[in-house]
Design a protein around this motif. Structure first.
Motif: not given
Length: 232
Positions: A103-110
């Protein structure tokens, strides 16, 4: 409609065509929610949800309950995923797999803020997958719940909607590898959703139900979770 709950008490209900519970008559539990124990509220909710399922079965032409809360509806979703060609599955569900595993690969998400991945898919009357919209990640930012694509739920598709709903996960090497392994995982996930729906309506699993571990992820919330009532 008369429903006997797990305590042997009679509950008389009137269900509207849109699934609203207009009346729930019983003298065996406090009439006001704030006066009930959590356990009493669970029983009351199970009775109401069981009544909605029964009403939908009796009047299949009405939209009383969403497909993904009907046991028969989720079973149709299982069949649709089981018969989906693995190459088509790889094409349609690769982004879902990426969101679940990274999920950390998507903008705004860690990885720390990601909460759950929502992957809707639509099936037709022959229980065939006919549309797989873009999945979204639900995450928290400074205490506010957000999604990576806030408008995705507003898009319409033909057929009956079901949803794969998974928390971020790390699979052991060799387990549920993409695509065929993850397809098996999604099928098991739908069975876990069925397991949770039967709990949600206060019914035991049907004979011959697949052996799904209690901790295998299914529906994020049902009426047996306290968090379920936070939005009511």
């Amino acid at each position: 409609m008369l429903v006997i709950d797990d305590n042997g008490n009679e509950n008389r209900l009137t269900i509207e065509w849109d699934g609203t519970v207009r009346e729930h008559g019983t003298d065996d539990y406090p009439h006001k929610r704030e006066d009930r124990t959590f356990e009493q509220q669970v029983v009351m909710t199970q009775v109401e949800e069981r009544a909605k399922v029964a009403a939908q079965r009796e009047f299949p032409q009405e939209d009383i309950l969403e497909t993904e809360w009907m046991p028969e509806g989720v079973q149709r979703g299982v069949e649709a995923l089981q018969t989906l060609d693995v190459e088509r599955f790889a094409e349609d569900f690769e982004r879902c797999y990426d969101m679940v595993t990274h999920p950390e690969r998507f903008p705004g998400v860690t990885r720390k803020t990601a909460q759950i991945v929502w992957q809707p898919f639509y099936i037709d009357a022959s229980n065939t997958v006919n549309a797989v919209p873009e999945p979204v990640i639900q995450y928290k930012e400074r205490g506010e719940v957000k999604t990576t694509d806030p408008e995705s739920a507003m898009r319409g598709y033909g057929g009956d909607k079901l949803t794969i709903s998974l928390p971020p996960m790390v699979f052991d090497e060799g387990d549920y590898e993409f695509p065929d392994g993850f397809q098996v995982f999604c099928i098991e996930h739908m069975y876990a959703q069925l397991r949770d729906i039967y709990e949600h309506i206060g019914e035991t699993l049907p004979e011959g139900f697949p052996d799904i571990d209690d901790d295998f992820p299914g529906r994020p919330l049902t009426c047996v979770h306290r968090e379920y009532y936070e939005n009511f």
